[in-house]
Design a protein around this motif. Structure first.
Motif, mmCIF file in Angstrom:
data_model
loop_
_atom_site.group_PDB
_atom_site.id
_atom_site.type_symbol
_atom_site.label_atom_id
_atom_site.label_comp_id
_atom_site.label_asym_id
_atom_site.label_seq_id
_atom_site.Cartn_x
_atom_site.Cartn_y
_atom_site.Cartn_z
ATOM 1 N N ALA A 137 39.155 9.886 -5.474
ATOM 2 C CA ALA A 137 39.486 10.991 -4.554
ATOM 3 C C ALA A 137 39.645 12.312 -5.286
ATOM 4 N N ARG A 145 34.202 11.547 -4.548
ATOM 5 C CA ARG A 145 35.158 11.909 -3.476
ATOM 6 C C ARG A 145 34.674 11.390 -2.115
ATOM 7 N N THR A 146 33.350 11.402 -1.899
ATOM 8 C CA THR A 146 32.865 10.847 -0.614
ATOM 9 C C THR A 146 33.141 9.344 -0.557
ATOM 10 N N CYS A 149 36.682 8.272 0.585
ATOM 11 C CA CYS A 149 37.021 8.360 2.021
ATOM 12 C C CYS A 149 36.967 7.004 2.714
ATOM 13 N N PHE A 171 44.003 12.021 1.554
ATOM 14 C CA PHE A 171 43.052 12.111 2.673
ATOM 15 C C PHE A 171 43.029 13.535 3.237
ATOM 16 N N LEU A 174 40.976 15.801 1.069
ATOM 17 C CA LEU A 174 39.523 15.608 1.194
ATOM 18 C C LEU A 174 38.986 16.208 2.499
ATOM 19 N N CYS A 175 39.833 16.247 3.521
ATOM 20 C CA CYS A 175 39.376 16.825 4.808
ATOM 21 C C CYS A 175 39.105 18.319 4.690
ATOM 22 N N ARG A 183 33.643 16.563 3.311
ATOM 23 C CA ARG A 183 34.287 16.742 4.636
ATOM 24 C C ARG A 183 33.604 15.853 5.671
ATOM 25 N N ALA A 186 34.898 12.388 5.208
ATOM 26 C CA ALA A 186 36.279 12.298 5.717
ATOM 27 C C ALA A 186 36.273 12.293 7.244
ATOM 28 N N SER A 187 35.412 13.138 7.814
ATOM 29 C CA SER A 187 35.325 13.227 9.274
ATOM 30 C C SER A 187 34.877 11.905 9.880
ATOM 31 N N LYS A 189 35.379 8.973 8.674
ATOM 32 C CA LYS A 189 36.367 7.899 8.487
ATOM 33 C C LYS A 189 37.714 8.231 9.141
ATOM 34 N N LEU A 190 37.784 9.381 9.790
ATOM 35 C CA LEU A 190 39.069 9.822 10.355
ATOM 36 C C LEU A 190 39.615 8.837 11.396
#
Length: 555
Positions: A137, A145-146, A149, A171, A174-175, A183, A186-187, A189-190
């Motif tokens: 992360a 970083r991806t 997530c 988290f 990363l958003c 992003r 992260a989006s 996996k939100l």
């Protein structure tokens, strides 16, 4: 492998593997990776941990397909390193794989990491797995970083509250990462992360992140936030939905990017279920009307697919469809885009069960007829293949009077695939119409297909006859079908004579012994002297096929 007890023998598998993994031929390297489990078995658990895994961790600099195979293999390696107690030994090579440039390799590494996370004890998760997630992360490369997530949600439920707080913080960071790819990850996996969080944190942490991601400058981030928003809506109590989620979703339905609006239309049914009937009625119906009128055909197509609106409130469903949805549907029937019309044709029939007999006859039948005459075959086919639900509502008489001319037209369509689809629908149609109506209106079509110039049509027509006999019985076949089929044996075109044989093959079993022996066999035998070799060859095949059905006296 040697059987001696010398030290050299025990090194054999790893030496061979090292040789093979250094070979120039990619295929050889790939094969050796696929044999990893066999090599690990030969080495046994301790040497797999101390020699094989370090070797694999150090040599990760290969072709993507080799790395992909490695990432996949390691996901099922737990037992080969000595079980859950030692599963953390698999983390170093997978961590390296989770940072490579090629997306499919990273995704596979993350998938394997998620899989083996389940085999860690809570203590091992905190000692070995969570530090790996944190390293990924906060890695320098966006690739690591991806990957991170996708790993938060699998460790979050099993760790202490202090570690949970750290995970939530990572988290959040990363958003709002500088790199759109992060992003985006992260989006996507939100929603999954929200599902493992405590409700208070869903409200305090996830909702602000959702709101921010749904108004990100990149449309690819926003559209993934919409998908996650549907999952988040299912987690919240009804009273919070209106304030916390709906403003963002309403905004997404009017987003300037068509891809985001498309995502709202595509997820519309899930969204309705998530927010329930009241919010659907007040908020989603107006949004849906706009999506049906959207300037982009892709958005209209996705919305047209959802026209049935399963989650509308029972008491007002019919009214809502009649006043709000049907006017838009009437426009879509003559849309300029064939995909929009086709999507609508595949679901419009379903409205009849909601609207009832009178509304269907008055409002929907005219639309069906327009679609049955559409210039695009796909549209016509989708209407034909969904006729049964309308039949249940208004009855076959009314249906056949309105739709039969269109069906006949399709049966003679210039495009053979259209004719083929109608043939495939024929047994169902015949069952709905009944035998008298069928004989009067449709029988001649079924016979005409037997001499179609396209082989696939003749073949389907033969199969169709068999299904019709199964429906209407052998006596019906003897009176209406068999004489016409046998008559074709004298046709001057050898292809039509062949069709007779194909029909006999298909019909013999359903017509039974008597008809086959008495009526069909003499024709087959007579054709054995045909001047065309291919016909004679097929006579032989036909005799083989009908043999088991015949009266044993003929052997």
């Amino acid at each position: 492998m040697g059987t001696g007890t010398g030290g050299d023998d025990s090194l054999y598998p790893i030496a061979v593997l090292i040789d093979e993994l250094r070979n120039e031929d990619v295929q050889l390297r790939l094969n050796s990776i696929k044999k990893l489990s066999t090599i690990a078995l030969a080495l046994e658990v301790e040497r797999t941990r101390t020699e094989l895994l370090p070797f694999l961790t150090d040599t990760i600099y290969d072709e993507d397909e080799v790395l992909l195979a490695l990432a996949e293999q390691l996901g099922s390696f737990t037992v080969l390193v000595g079980g859950p107690e030692f599963v953390h030994c698999l983390l170093p090579p997978l961590e390296s794989l989770a940072t490579v440039e090629e997306t499919v390799v990273r995704d596979k590494a993350v998938e394997s990491l998620r899989k083996i996370s389940q085999e860690h004890s809570p203590v091992d998760l905190e000692v070995h797995f969570v530090p790996l997630v944190k390293r990924l992360a906060s890695g320098d490369w966006f690739t690591s970083r991806t990957s991170a997530c996708g790993l938060f949600s699998v460790c979050y439920p099993h760790v202490s509250s202090t570690v949970k707080a750290e995970i939530r913080q990572h988290f959040r960071t990363l958003c709002s990462d500088d790199t759109p790819m992060v992003r985006r990850a992260a989006s996507s996996k939100l929603g999954e992360f929200a599902k493992v969080l405590e409700l208070d944190y869903v409200k305090s942490d996830i909702i602000p992140l959702f709101t921010a991601l749904a108004s990100d400058e990149q449309d690819s981030v926003r559209l993934l936030a919409v998908e996650s928003g549907v999952s988040i809506a299912t987690l919240l109590p009804q009273e919070d939905l209106e304030d916390l989620v709906m403003p963002t979703l309403r905004q997404a339905a009017e987003d300037k990017s068509w891809r985001v609006r498309y995502m709202v239309a595509d997820k519309f049914s899930e969204l309705q279920k998530a927010v329930g009937p009241e919010i659907t009625k007040n908020d989603l119906v107006p949004a849906f009307q706009n999506l049906l009128k959207d300037c982009e055909a892709e958005v209209r197509t996705a919305a047209a697919n959802k026209v049935k609106g399963e989650v509308l409130p029972e008491d007002s469903r019919e009214t809502i469809i009649m006043t709000h949805i049907l006017p838009c549907v009437k426009e879509l029937v003559s849309d300029t885009n064939q995909h929009v019309k086709s999507a609508l044709a595949s679901v419009i029939m379903g409205l009849s069960t909601i609207l009832g007999k009178d509304n269907t006859v008055e409002h929907l039948l005219p639309l069906f007829l327009v679609q049955l005459k559409d210039e695009y075959p796909e549209v016509r086919l989708n209407i034909i293949s969904n006729l049964d639900c309308v039949n249940e509502v208004i009855g076959i008489r009314q249906l056949s009077q309105s739709l039969l001319p269109a069906i006949v037209e399709l049966a003679e369509d210039a495009k053979w695939r259209v004719r083929l689809a109608i043939i495939e629908y024929m047994p169902l149609l015949a069952g709905q119409l009944g035998v008298e109506f069928f004989d009067e209106k449709l029988n001649s079509l079924c016979m005409a297909w037997l001499i179609d110039h396209v082989y696939a049509i003749r073949e389907a027509a033969t199969c169709n006859l068999m299904k019709l006999v199964e429906k209407f019985g052998a006596e019906w076949a003897q009176n209406t079908i068999v004489p016409k089929v046998l008559g074709m044996a004298n046709d001057s075109n050898y292809l039509h004579r062949m069709t007779t044989l194909f029909c006999i093959n298909a019909l013999s079993e359903v017509c039974g012994q008597e008809i086959t022996t008495k009526h069909m066999l003499p024709v087959v035998l007579k054709m054995s002297t045909d001047q065309v070799a291919n016909v004679r060859f097929n006579v032989a095949r036909c005799l083989q096929k009908i043999g088991p059905v015949l009266d044993s006296r003929y052997f």
